[in-house]
Design a protein around this motif. Structure first.
Motif, short mmCIF file in Angstrom:
data_model
loop_
_atom_site.label_atom_id
_atom_site.label_comp_id
_atom_site.label_asym_id
_atom_site.label_seq_id
_atom_site.Cartn_x
_atom_site.Cartn_y
_atom_site.Cartn_z
N ALA A 108 -82.78 79.14 65.03
CA ALA A 108 -82.31 78.71 66.34
C ALA A 108 -81.23 77.64 66.22
O ALA A 108 -80.31 77.57 67.06
N SER A 109 -81.32 76.81 65.20
CA SER A 109 -80.31 75.76 64.99
C SER A 109 -78.98 76.35 64.54
O SER A 109 -77.92 75.96 65.02
N MET A 110 -79.03 77.32 63.65
CA MET A 110 -77.80 77.91 63.13
C MET A 110 -77.06 78.73 64.19
O MET A 110 -75.85 78.90 64.11
N VAL A 111 -77.80 79.22 65.18
CA VAL A 111 -77.16 79.98 66.25
C VAL A 111 -76.16 79.12 67.02
O VAL A 111 -75.24 79.64 67.65
N ASN A 112 -76.30 77.79 66.94
CA ASN A 112 -75.38 76.90 67.64
C ASN A 112 -73.95 77.00 67.10
O ASN A 112 -73.01 76.54 67.77
N THR A 113 -73.77 77.55 65.91
CA THR A 113 -72.42 77.73 65.39
C THR A 113 -71.64 78.76 66.19
O THR A 113 -70.41 78.76 66.17
N ILE A 114 -72.35 79.63 66.89
CA ILE A 114 -71.70 80.70 67.64
C ILE A 114 -70.75 80.14 68.69
O ILE A 114 -69.66 80.66 68.91
N ILE A 138 -59.05 67.27 74.40
CA ILE A 138 -59.48 66.56 73.19
C ILE A 138 -60.99 66.70 73.01
O ILE A 138 -61.49 66.85 71.89
N ALA A 139 -61.74 66.66 74.13
CA ALA A 139 -63.21 66.80 74.05
C ALA A 139 -63.59 68.16 73.50
O ALA A 139 -64.57 68.28 72.76
N LYS A 140 -62.85 69.21 73.87
CA LYS A 140 -63.13 70.54 73.35
C LYS A 140 -62.98 70.59 71.83
O LYS A 140 -63.85 71.10 71.12
N VAL A 141 -61.86 70.05 71.35
CA VAL A 141 -61.61 70.06 69.90
C VAL A 141 -62.62 69.20 69.17
O VAL A 141 -63.20 69.60 68.15
N LEU A 142 -62.85 67.98 69.70
CA LEU A 142 -63.79 67.06 69.06
C LEU A 142 -65.21 67.63 69.07
O LEU A 142 -65.94 67.54 68.08
N GLY A 143 -65.58 68.25 70.19
CA GLY A 143 -66.91 68.84 70.28
C GLY A 143 -67.11 69.96 69.28
O GLY A 143 -68.19 70.09 68.68
N THR A 144 -66.08 70.77 69.08
CA THR A 144 -66.16 71.86 68.10
C THR A 144 -66.35 71.33 66.69
O THR A 144 -67.20 71.80 65.92
N LEU A 145 -65.57 70.29 66.33
CA LEU A 145 -65.66 69.72 64.98
C LEU A 145 -67.00 69.03 64.76
O LEU A 145 -67.60 69.16 63.68
N PRO A 277 -66.63 83.93 77.63
CA PRO A 277 -67.57 84.00 76.51
C PRO A 277 -67.99 82.64 75.97
O PRO A 277 -69.11 82.48 75.48
N VAL A 278 -67.09 81.64 76.03
CA VAL A 278 -67.44 80.32 75.51
C VAL A 278 -68.55 79.68 76.32
O VAL A 278 -69.47 79.06 75.78
N PHE A 279 -68.51 79.84 77.64
CA PHE A 279 -69.53 79.29 78.51
C PHE A 279 -70.92 79.82 78.14
O PHE A 279 -71.90 79.06 78.09
N VAL A 280 -71.01 81.11 77.88
CA VAL A 280 -72.30 81.73 77.57
C VAL A 280 -72.91 81.14 76.30
O VAL A 280 -74.12 80.88 76.24
N THR A 281 -72.10 80.90 75.31
CA THR A 281 -72.61 80.42 74.02
C THR A 281 -72.95 78.93 74.04
O THR A 281 -73.63 78.44 73.15
N MET A 282 -72.49 78.20 75.06
CA MET A 282 -72.71 76.76 75.10
C MET A 282 -74.15 76.37 75.39
O MET A 282 -74.53 75.22 75.20
N PHE A 283 -74.97 77.32 75.83
CA PHE A 283 -76.34 76.99 76.18
C PHE A 283 -77.32 77.22 75.03
O PHE A 283 -78.52 77.01 75.20
N ASN A 284 -76.82 77.61 73.88
CA ASN A 284 -77.69 77.85 72.73
C ASN A 284 -78.50 76.62 72.29
O ASN A 284 -79.63 76.76 71.83
N GLY A 317 -72.04 67.52 69.98
CA GLY A 317 -70.75 68.20 69.89
C GLY A 317 -70.59 69.30 70.91
O GLY A 317 -69.54 69.43 71.56
N LEU A 318 -71.63 70.08 71.10
CA LEU A 318 -71.53 71.21 72.03
C LEU A 318 -71.44 70.76 73.48
O LEU A 318 -70.77 71.39 74.29
N TYR A 319 -72.06 69.65 73.81
CA TYR A 319 -71.95 69.18 75.18
C TYR A 319 -70.69 68.38 75.45
O TYR A 319 -70.29 68.21 76.60
N LEU A 320 -70.04 67.92 74.40
CA LEU A 320 -68.65 67.46 74.53
C LEU A 320 -67.77 68.65 74.91
O LEU A 320 -66.90 68.56 75.78
N LEU A 321 -68.03 69.76 74.24
CA LEU A 321 -67.30 70.99 74.54
C LEU A 321 -67.59 71.46 75.96
O LEU A 321 -66.70 71.93 76.68
#
Length: 353
Positions: A108-114, A138-145, A277-284, A317-321
């Motif tokens: 479940a943790s690794m799925v967050n890379t999606i 900037i928040a999108k890029v920083l959140g991804t990293l 598609p990005v919105f859907v994956t943000m809830f992982n 990171g994901l919630y920054l995104l």
């Protein structure tokens, strides 16, 4: 008041649906693991699951989209074939096979890379807006990293075992028969996450040419089941592998087919069409938290400090995104508000001089 509540419901309806979907994923991890521990073949499970999902969604797709469903051409069917391969035949076989070598919490943790992978692909393909001159960009890029750094921490740093606070409420039988092989499990999980990200991106393109979510869900279930069956016949030679009794194997297949391959996939397709598609994956990350809590407190599963540290970093990171993504919604709403104002001004009767 009622109008305002209805407006909030419409605005946050995709959010609510994705939360419900993640709760469904949370239970899926444990039901599936229990079935695998009982002896269920993962590849047979995937095949049966999508056959059940296809038949569960078929009546809804046939009757509700009878007039709106586009004509299925050969080119469109081939596209659905590839989408099904990425979302079912290839991805899920690697994904659930990795559960034999790791744990539900790790998976479940690794799925967050999606989410991060999907975001990068969406930016490259111009499905996602990225303005690095703005705070939200900037928040999108920083959140991804940051989220990727958290995943690396989970993968490379296992850390000490967190001390148990008490006895687990539920004992999962057969757990000791599963041998951990983190390297093999990690490779399978990462590979499935990459193909899963490509699947989310392809859904956005396919929905433009085939905007019938129920029918697309049904097609993906049946085509994915056929692909998985072809692969399973090669690796599962024993007839006993295909036999399931009226036990946890039956209930896990029924739950995964009706709820996950049916309803949840339909919800994800609907949200992909509405929000991308990005919105859907943000809830992982939500399922990551729920799985970790249930695994530790209810099932007594080992919890490593590396998983906690990496999970927290991933969620930040994901919630920054997510915060950066909300800026796109506000910009999309401005033209609609302006057009409504112009319409009202045009519609209002002009005062006599």
């Amino acid at each position: 008041m009622a109008f305002r509540l209805m407006g909030m419901y419409r605005r946050f309806k995709p959010h609510l649906l994705m939360v419900i979907a993640q709760i469904g994923y949370t239970f899926l991890y444990f039901i599936t693991e229990a079935s695998f521990n009982h002896g269920m073949n993962p590849h047979v499970y995937i095949t049966y699951r999508h056959i059940v999902g296809g038949f569960a969604m078929l009546p809804f797709a046939y009757f509700l989209e009878r007039k709106t469903r586009p004509k299925l051409t050969v080119a469109l069917f081939m596209e659905i074939f590839v989408v099904s391969l990425l979302g079912v035949g290839l991805t899920l076989n690697m994904y659930f096979a990795s559960l034999r070598y790791t744990s539900p919490t790790f998976l479940a943790s690794m799925v967050n890379t999606i989410a991060s992978l999907t975001f990068v692909m969406a930016v490259v393909l111009r499905l996602e807006v990225l303005d690095i001159r703005s705070r939200r960009g900037i928040a999108k890029v920083l959140g991804t990293l940051v989220s990727l750094a958290g995943v690396m921490a989970m993968t490379l740093y296992k850390g000490p075992i967190v001390r148990e606070l008490g006895h687990p409420f539920i004992h999962v039988h057969g757990k000791t028969s599963i041998k951990e092989n983190w390297l093999k499990g990690s490779i399978l999980t990462v590979a499935s996450c990459i193909s899963w990200s490509i699947w989310y991106i392809m859904q956005a393109f396919t929905l433009k040419r085939y905007p019938a979510q129920l029918s697309l869900t049904t097609w993906m279930s049946f085509v994915g089941a056929a692909q998985s069956a072809f692969f399973t016949v090669i690796v599962a030679h024993k007839p006993s592998d295909w036999t399931i009794g009226f036990n946890i194997d039956f209930w896990s297949t029924l739950y995964a087919g009706v709820v996950m391959s049916g309803m949840v996939i339909f919800v994800q397709l609907w949200c992909t069409e509405k929000k991308g598609p990005v919105f859907v994956t943000m809830f992982n990350p939500l399922s990551t938290i729920l799985v970790a809590v249930l695994a530790y407190f209810v099932f007594g599963e080992r919890l490593y400090m590396g998983s906690i540290i990496g999970g927290v970093i991933v969620i930040v990171g994901l919630y920054l995104l997510l915060w950066g993504k909300e800026g796109d919604q506000q910009q999309e709403m401005k033209p609609k508000v302006q057009s409504c104002s112009s319409y009202e001004e045009h519609k209002a009767p002009k005062e006599e001089p």
